[in-house]
Design a protein around this motif. Structure first.
Motif: not given
Length: 981
Positions: A20-42
């Protein structure tokens, strides 16, 4: 073909294994968690880490907005029991701010309570905060009042839109962000926007996306987030090319479409189809997925869009009524495997080449994942026939089912002292139970059984069996899986730790459940479903469930860390549910009082010309319009009004005509004099506005709106047909003006067809309007939608430039010289994505200079549903005015503890409308999928008397309406208990 169909088209394409043709095929990246959240979700490029541990996210899509609050726990527990560790939800805007400025986060709308319950059950949450949602929901989630805000354009950098988004987010986001995982809540990811044309993953194409990001971060977003979604498709793995060295984050699908919203219930082959598609993700290095939907639910009230009605069953694993489908067990099997080996799957690389010679048969595809914690080799039978496979190092032959992907585990450390060297037998799950680790192996009786272990330190057999062989530090479980009506258990011990192997058939693993209570994990095998587990001292109580139609239950076994306990042997017969419930005699009340000649309109909304539905703040699917007519001469008249939905006209309270408003006009026989004209309008759901960007004030308008014309004679509207198409090489072709028509370069074109083969393209579309009747002074061409930009020429002269698909526009021709001859209409259409062309009919209006009908009043809604006066007994002799009507009856339910009986209201022989049970709106009928009747949530039923109210917009009588049983969805609960060590 309009772009509102692009998602449906995508699923069709993916069925044929075309990406299927979708824009997300070009970019499937995620923005990283903040420093405060990284120990919990990274995350890193190989996987997701939750609380510092590699975690495979197996997520279940459901909408709390489609489930009564009383059933949230039941649906979430069913999700947990299927091995899911996460839920994904939308926070639909018009569900929380249906009326402007009135925010509702209470009761069924209590998002905070839903997330807290999710957390209590030990599930994570992915929250998609919008502000657009799609979801086959009314207007894609936009509140109707947004339509009436001057200058507002959705999903772009537009101050009015962002103002109202911000106000909504001010109420919504604190609820979500206060429950992020680093603050003790379940929220591990957030999605901003949804399925936008431009911004997916981490793409920020314009100021609108930047605004959403800034707003969310300012309000405290700390967990990973992304725009629009990741890898939406019915087969997200496609060909499994996940090994992108440039990807800085794990591969995840936020919408793995499991079945589709056009289906009710299971159909043959669903389980095997989605089984393969799920294992393709696991085998090729995917790090998680979310099934959309795992539980579909119901469009209560007026929340459906124009593609569905009350049911949003989706053919899902958990049915609309909470019943479990075959695909549920497929999802459960994949989920527990992925979670059992998440240390490998969330930290692996492709190592298929190492194992390429494991199988000699070249029809078998080998995929392997290598990690510091072990390897998993996947043997893929892509064919449609069962395939016997002989593996190097294994005695015997594996039989792969058609399309099956079979996992072999290699060099996996079960404990620091025990390694699983090879698991040639499929592992269903690995369960940690204090000083016992239980491996549940999936092997049919008589099939090869081969599990090979190596240990450190002394090893002793706990179970004496010829199949369990110990040779020094080598432990093998080999031979043929035994025939047994219960799991076969084999155990050995190293030091103070026990390794227990439970060998089960596929049907036994389907009836095996992994449950926990206060930090202790239990395995329950034999029950069709296991719900709550409660331990009080040495007594354990387990709630199990069997389908209503089942005649017996199997033995149910409990496995603690220390023992196996037979809980119950129940040979009780299944409960018999009556086929239906008796209804009391019907009463009725007219719903057409607003048509009366002298009906009061003091509180109605007044305007020169009628306004589209919703202008008065009403959010239902019904509206009345009234005005006065002054007729100078008796005769046939044509009334022209723009609109959407269905309509019924009354003159002086008497029925005059019914029509589809999209037709644009009706003819009325009217006598000379002054008259009252009343028009009742209704619709069957608003467009979900998929991929739409721009103003919404004129999109999918319902009711009647704009100038209304009345003229003697007619009809005056006709469709412009006989179109031809010629491809243009690029946009520069427009500079040369409209080409001359010829039948060499121009070919026949059918309105609605995709002229551009799902690609960007340009083309000329032309037709010839025959010479009009003498005396025609003006004609108007109305374009409902072209896909997507159009330049219009009349006889070769450019007269209009229009941009945007699904936006109506018009051109008017009043030049006398032009009107005396045939008229050549030519369009230059620019298509920039997906399909394109003339996607909706074009109409020609020859009414010319006609009198306008002004002085309108409108009132939305079906009227006073709960008003006690005006009801009359319904009989064969009842004289019911034509038009909308209320009907009410009552029925008795005998609610029995432990029984979940599913009832539906079957609106047989009715027209269009809504149904209430005990004041709860079940949604709209008729259903648009193959389900009989509207589901009554069991929590909305009373023991004893229940009231049924129907509002039928067509006034059809309910003589054939029934409350019917759905025994296939019913369940019987048993509470089993025993003493445990």
């Amino acid at each position: 073909m309009s772009k509102r169909l692009y998602l449906v088209l995508a699923i069709v394409l993916s069925v044929f294994n075309i990406k299927a043709v979708y824009s997300q095929a070009i970019n499937d990246h995620m923005f990283a968690a903040s420093a405060a959240a990284k120990p919990f979700i990274d995350f890193d490029s190989k996987g997701i880490l939750v609380n510092g541990k590699r975690t495979f996210i197996v997520s279940a899509g459901l909408e709390y907005a489609r489930v009564p609050r009383e059933l949230w726990y039941d649906r979430l527990l069913r999700i947990k029991r299927a091995g899911f560790n996460c839920v994904e939800i939308y926070t639909i805007w018009n569900f929380h701010e249906a009326q402007e400025g009135k925010f509702d986060f209470t009761g069924d709308h209590n998002l905070g309570a839903f997330l807290d319950l999710t957390n209590k059950l030990g599930l994570y949450a992915i929250v998609r905060v919008g502000p657009y949602y799609c979801a086959e929901w009314d207007s894609g989630g936009y509140p109707i009042w947004l339509k009436f805000k001057t200058g507002l354009r959705v999903r772009e950098h537009n101050a009015p839109f962002e103002k109202y988004v911000d106000r909504f987010f001010d109420h919504l986001l604190p609820i979500v962000f206060n429950r992020q995982i680093n603050r003790g809540g379940p929220v591990i990811m957030v999605q901003l926007e949804n399925e936008h044309n431009n911004g997916w993953g981490t793409v920020i194409p314009d100021g609108y996306f930047k605004h959403l990001q800034t707003k969310a971060l300012h309000m405290g977003l700390q967990v990973p987030y992304f725009f629009s979604g990741l890898h939406h498709a019915t087969d997200p793995a496609i060909n499994g090319n996940f090994n992108d060295p440039k990807r800085p984050n794990p591969w995840f699908s936020t919408e793995f479409w499991s079945v589709w919203y056009s289906q009710y219930g299971a159909k043959a082959g669903d389980d095997s189809l989605y089984d393969r598609r799920t294992w393709k993700i696991i085998a090729n290095g995917g790090n998680g997925y979310n099934y959309y939907m795992a539980h579909g639910g119901t469009n209560f009230g007026y929340t459906n869009n124009d593609e569905d009605a009350a049911s949003y069953d989706y053919g899902a694993a958990i049915g609309q009524a909470g019943d479990i489908r075959p695909v549920y067990h497929v999802f459960k099997r994949a989920a527990w495997f992925a979670r059992s080996f998440q240390d490998v799957l969330e930290n692996s690389t492709n190592d298929s080449i190492t194992y390429r010679n494991l199988v000699a048969d070249t029809t078998v595809k080998i995929t392997a994942r290598k990690s510091p914690d072990g390897d998993i080799v996947f043997i893929d039978n892509p064919g449609k026939k069962a395939l016997p496979v002989r593996l190097q190092g294994m005695d015997g032959t594996l039989l792969l089912n058609p399309g099956e992907i079979y996992p072999l585990v290699h060099h996996f450390n079960i404990t620091p002292f025990v390694m699983l060297n090879w698991a040639y037998t499929r592992i269903f799950a690995i369960v940690k139970q204090d000083n016992t680790t239980t491996l549940i192996a999936d092997a049919e009786p008589g099939s090869p059984l081969s599990l090979q272990f190596s240990t450190k330190g002394n090893v002793t057999a706990v179970t004496q069996s010829s199949l369990l062989k110990i040779n020094g530090n080598q432990v093998n479980l080999t031979g043929l899986a035994p025939v047994s009506n219960k799991p076969s258990a084999y155990s050995f011990r190293t030091g103070n730790h026990t390794i227990r192997i439970l060998v089960m058939s596929r049907s036994q693993t389907d009836h095996t459940w992994i449950a926990d209570y206060k930090g202790q994990t239990y395995i329950v095998s034999g029950a069709a479903y296991t719900g709550d587990v409660v331990v009080m001292g040495k007594n354990i109580s387990i709630t199990t469930e069997q389908p209503l139609t089942a005649q017996t239950t199997a033995d149910t076994w409990l496995y603690t860390d220390k023992e196996a306990v037979l809980l119950n042997k129940n040979n009780s017969a299944g409960t018999q549910q009556p086929a239906g419930l008796a209804l009391s005699k019907w009463e009725y009340k007219t719903g057409a009082g607003a048509a009366d000649k002298n009906a009061a309109t003091n509180n109605w909304l007044k305007s020169k010309f009628p306004l589209q539905m919703g202008a008065d703040g009403d959010i239902t699917a019904d509206a009345w319009y009234r005005t006065n007519l002054h007729i100078s001469k008796t005769g046939k008249y044509t009334l022209q009004a723009k609109g959407g939905g269905r309509a019924r006209a009354y003159i002086d309270g008497n029925p005059a005509a019914t029509w589809q408003l999209s037709a644009g006009e009706i003819t009325l026989n009217i006598k000379k004099g002054k008259h009252t004209l009343a028009v009742f309008t209704a619709h069957d759901g608003r467009d979900k506005l998929a991929a739409y960007v721009g103003p919404i004030n004129n999109v999918d308008r319902k009711g009647i709106y704009g100038a209304v014309y009345l003229k003697k004679g007619g009809p005056y509207l006709s469709n412009v047909n006989n179109w031809y198409y010629s491809k243009a090489s690029n946009r520069d072709a427009l500079k040369n003006g409209a080409p001359r028509f010829d039948t060499v370069s121009f070919k026949k074109y059918k309105i609605g067809a995709d002229a551009f083969n799902l690609k960007q393209g340009f083309g000329w579309f032309t037709t010839l309007i025959p010479k009009l009747a003498t005396g025609t002074s003006k004609v108007t061409l109305s374009f409902k939608s072209v896909d997507e930009n159009a330049t219009v020429f009349v006889n070769g002269q450019q007269v209009k430039r229009h941009e945007g698909w699904n936006i109506p526009f018009e051109i008017t021709i009043s030049d006398t010289a032009v009107l005396k001859r045939p008229i050549r209409i030519t369009l230059f259409i620019e298509n920039y994505s997906n399909e394109g062309g003339i996607d909706q009919p074009i109409s020609l209006n020859t009414i010319g200079n006609a009198a306008t009908v002004s002085g309108w009043a409108m009132q939305g809604g079906p009227g006073k549903l709960n008003q006690t006066i005006g009801w009359q007994k319904l009989s064969a002799q009842s004289r019911i005015a034509t038009g909308p009507c209320f009907y009410r009856s009552a029925f008795i339910t005998n609610l029995v503890a432990g029984q979940t009986l599913i009832w539906r209201v079957d609106p047989k022989n009715l027209g269009h409308g809504s149904i209430w049970v005990n004041g709860h709106n079940l949604g709209r009928y008729p259903e648009k999928i193959a389900v009989t009747g509207l589901y009554i949530p069991e929590c909305w039923l009373n023991k004893g008397g229940n009231q049924l109210v129907i509002y039928d917009e067509d006034g059809k009588q309910p003589t054939a309406v029934r409350v019917i049983a759905e025994p296939a969805a019913g369940r019987v609960k048993h509470i089993l208990s025993s003493e445990i060590k």
